[in-house]
Design a protein around this motif. Sequence first.
Motif, PDB file in Angstrom:
ATOM      1  N   TYR A   1      -8.030  -6.502   6.319  1.00  0.00           N
ATOM      2  CA  TYR A   1      -7.259  -5.426   6.949  1.00  0.00           C
ATOM      3  C   TYR A   1      -6.257  -4.815   5.957  1.00  0.00           C
ATOM      4  N   ILE A   2      -5.779  -5.613   5.021  1.00  0.00           N
ATOM      5  CA  ILE A   2      -4.862  -5.090   3.998  1.00  0.00           C
ATOM      6  C   ILE A   2      -5.566  -4.010   3.184  1.00  0.00           C
ATOM      7  N   ALA A   3      -6.792  -4.288   2.746  1.00  0.00           N
ATOM      8  CA  ALA A   3      -7.558  -3.293   1.985  1.00  0.00           C
ATOM      9  C   ALA A   3      -7.835  -2.065   2.836  1.00  0.00           C
ATOM     10  N   ASP A   4      -8.184  -2.283   4.089  1.00  0.00           N
ATOM     11  CA  ASP A   4      -8.470  -1.163   4.983  1.00  0.00           C
ATOM     12  C   ASP A   4      -7.253  -0.245   5.118  1.00  0.00           C
ATOM     13  N   MET A   5      -6.071  -0.833   5.267  1.00  0.00           N
ATOM     14  CA  MET A   5      -4.853  -0.023   5.390  1.00  0.00           C
ATOM     15  C   MET A   5      -4.573   0.754   4.109  1.00  0.00           C
ATOM     16  N   VAL A   6      -4.792   0.130   2.959  1.00  0.00           N
ATOM     17  CA  VAL A   6      -4.562   0.827   1.688  1.00  0.00           C
ATOM     18  C   VAL A   6      -5.544   1.993   1.554  1.00  0.00           C
TER      19      VAL A   6
ATOM     20  N   PHE B   1       2.681  -4.771   4.617  1.00  0.00           N
ATOM     21  CA  PHE B   1       1.512  -5.640   4.486  1.00  0.00           C
ATOM     22  C   PHE B   1       1.797  -7.126   4.706  1.00  0.00           C
ATOM     23  N   ASP B   2       3.021  -7.580   4.530  1.00  0.00           N
ATOM     24  CA  ASP B   2       3.340  -8.990   4.688  1.00  0.00           C
ATOM     25  C   ASP B   2       2.951  -9.541   6.065  1.00  0.00           C
ATOM     26  N   PRO B   3       3.123  -8.781   7.149  1.00  0.00           N
ATOM     27  CA  PRO B   3       2.733  -9.323   8.465  1.00  0.00           C
ATOM     28  C   PRO B   3       1.233  -9.648   8.575  1.00  0.00           C
ATOM     29  N   TYR B   4       0.432  -9.129   7.668  1.00  0.00           N
ATOM     30  CA  TYR B   4      -1.015  -9.349   7.729  1.00  0.00           C
ATOM     31  C   TYR B   4      -1.487 -10.441   6.770  1.00  0.00           C
ATOM     32  N   MET B   5      -0.547 -11.148   6.170  1.00  0.00           N
ATOM     33  CA  MET B   5      -0.896 -12.279   5.299  1.00  0.00           C
ATOM     34  C   MET B   5      -1.257 -13.467   6.186  1.00  0.00           C
ATOM     35  N   TYR B   6      -2.333 -14.177   5.831  1.00  0.00           N
ATOM     36  CA  TYR B   6      -2.712 -15.379   6.569  1.00  0.00           C
ATOM     37  C   TYR B   6      -1.690 -16.480   6.298  1.00  0.00           C
TER      38      TYR B   6
ATOM     39  N   ILE C   1      -8.253   4.349  -6.169  1.00  0.00           N
ATOM     40  CA  ILE C   1      -7.972   3.534  -4.995  1.00  0.00           C
ATOM     41  C   ILE C   1      -7.993   2.052  -5.349  1.00  0.00           C
ATOM     42  N   GLN C   2      -8.842   1.650  -6.287  1.00  0.00           N
ATOM     43  CA  GLN C   2      -8.855   0.251  -6.719  1.00  0.00           C
ATOM     44  C   GLN C   2      -7.549  -0.103  -7.427  1.00  0.00           C
ATOM     45  N   GLN C   3      -6.994   0.834  -8.181  1.00  0.00           N
ATOM     46  CA  GLN C   3      -5.709   0.602  -8.839  1.00  0.00           C
ATOM     47  C   GLN C   3      -4.601   0.460  -7.802  1.00  0.00           C
ATOM     48  N   LYS C   4      -4.625   1.293  -6.764  1.00  0.00           N
ATOM     49  CA  LYS C   4      -3.615   1.203  -5.708  1.00  0.00           C
ATOM     50  C   LYS C   4      -3.747  -0.109  -4.944  1.00  0.00           C
ATOM     51  N   LEU C   5      -4.967  -0.519  -4.699  1.00  0.00           N
ATOM     52  CA  LEU C   5      -5.212  -1.785  -4.032  1.00  0.00           C
ATOM     53  C   LEU C   5      -4.679  -2.941  -4.883  1.00  0.00           C
ATOM     54  N   ALA C   6      -4.948  -2.903  -6.177  1.00  0.00           N
ATOM     55  CA  ALA C   6      -4.456  -3.939  -7.087  1.00  0.00           C
ATOM     56  C   ALA C   6      -2.932  -3.962  -7.104  1.00  0.00           C
ATOM     57  N   LYS C   7      -2.329  -2.802  -7.097  1.00  0.00           N
ATOM     58  CA  LYS C   7      -0.867  -2.741  -7.109  1.00  0.00           C
ATOM     59  C   LYS C   7      -0.292  -3.399  -5.854  1.00  0.00           C
ATOM     60  N   VAL C   8      -0.888  -3.117  -4.692  1.00  0.00           N
ATOM     61  CA  VAL C   8      -0.420  -3.719  -3.444  1.00  0.00           C
ATOM     62  C   VAL C   8      -0.576  -5.235  -3.491  1.00  0.00           C
ATOM     63  N   VAL C   9      -1.753  -5.705  -3.879  1.00  0.00           N
ATOM     64  CA  VAL C   9      -2.015  -7.151  -3.915  1.00  0.00           C
ATOM     65  C   VAL C   9      -1.067  -7.845  -4.887  1.00  0.00           C
ATOM     66  N   LEU C  10      -0.935  -7.309  -6.090  1.00  0.00           N
ATOM     67  CA  LEU C  10      -0.091  -7.957  -7.105  1.00  0.00           C
ATOM     68  C   LEU C  10       1.385  -7.931  -6.714  1.00  0.00           C
ATOM     69  N   LEU C  11       1.835  -6.864  -6.051  1.00  0.00           N
ATOM     70  CA  LEU C  11       3.225  -6.825  -5.571  1.00  0.00           C
ATOM     71  C   LEU C  11       3.445  -7.849  -4.455  1.00  0.00           C
ATOM     72  N   LEU C  12       2.491  -7.949  -3.533  1.00  0.00           N
ATOM     73  CA  LEU C  12       2.616  -8.936  -2.452  1.00  0.00           C
ATOM     74  C   LEU C  12       2.681 -10.350  -3.016  1.00  0.00           C
ATOM     75  N   VAL C  13       1.807 -10.639  -3.966  1.00  0.00           N
ATOM     76  CA  VAL C  13       1.776 -11.984  -4.568  1.00  0.00           C
ATOM     77  C   VAL C  13       3.060 -12.242  -5.355  1.00  0.00           C
ATOM     78  N   ALA C  14       3.502 -11.263  -6.108  1.00  0.00           N
ATOM     79  CA  ALA C  14       4.744 -11.429  -6.868  1.00  0.00           C
ATOM     80  C   ALA C  14       5.911 -11.712  -5.928  1.00  0.00           C
ATOM     81  N   ASP C  15       5.927 -11.035  -4.788  1.00  0.00           N
ATOM     82  CA  ASP C  15       6.982 -11.253  -3.805  1.00  0.00           C
ATOM     83  C   ASP C  15       6.907 -12.683  -3.254  1.00  0.00           C
ATOM     84  N   LYS C  16       5.714 -13.149  -2.930  1.00  0.00           N
ATOM     85  CA  LYS C  16       5.540 -14.498  -2.389  1.00  0.00           C
ATOM     86  C   LYS C  16       5.862 -15.572  -3.432  1.00  0.00           C
TER      87      LYS C  16
END
Length: 188
Positions: A17-22, A39-44, A95-110
Motif C-alpha cells: 500500500y505504501i508503493a500504491d500511495m506513492v 506512510f508510518d501508519p502503514y508500516m507492519y 517514480i522509482q526514485q520517488k519510491l526509493a526516497k520514501v522507503v529510505l526516509l522511512l527506514v532512516a527515521d525508524k
Amino acid sequence: MLQFDDESRTKLFLSPYIADMVIRSNAKHLTHDAIVARFDPYMYAFDGSYQNVTQVYLPVLFKNHWTLYVYDLHNKRIQLLDSRPGRKRSCMSGIQQKLAKVVLLLVADKKEMVAVDLNMYSFVMPDVPCQPNDNDCGVFIMKFMDNWSNGGLSKSIDVAKMKKYRLKLLGRLLLSSHNVHRHRFMVV
C-alpha cells in the motif's frame, strides 16, 4: 507473516500500500515530516530493533504486474526483482526514485539515523527466474521475499511447480498463527 517468520530480524517487509500511495500521488511534497506522517501508519509491526535491519522488501503492483524492490542498506544497493521476461533496466525511472526516497526516509527515521542520500545507492536488476505466463508474478514475488538473501536466491524456484507453490502459500497464509481469522479454517 514474513516479518514475524524472519528470525534474524534483519529484514523489514513493507506494505504494498505504501508503493500504491506513492504511485497514485506521484509523491509530491516529499519532505521528511510529510513522509513519516503519511506512510508510518502503514508500516507492519516489527518486534526487533530497527538498528539491525539490513534489507527492506517492498512488493509493488503496477499495471497488473507484481515486482519486488529490495533495498540493501548494507551494500547500498536497490534491487528490482521482476519475473517478467525481457525487462532489464540500468537506471531508475522518476517514480522509482520517488519510491526509493520514501522507503529510505522511512527506514532512516525508524533507525534514527541521518537521512540517506539516494545517490549513494546503485540500482540493479539481478537475474531471477522468469514466469512462464501472465499470472504467476504474485507467486514469484512471494517466493522472492521468502528466499532472497544477500543479493541472490537462497533456494531455486522451479517454474514447473507453480501450482504446488500456490497451494503451500495458501496453507501458510491460512494457518499462520499471525492470521487473526485462522480459527475459521481449523477443523474441530
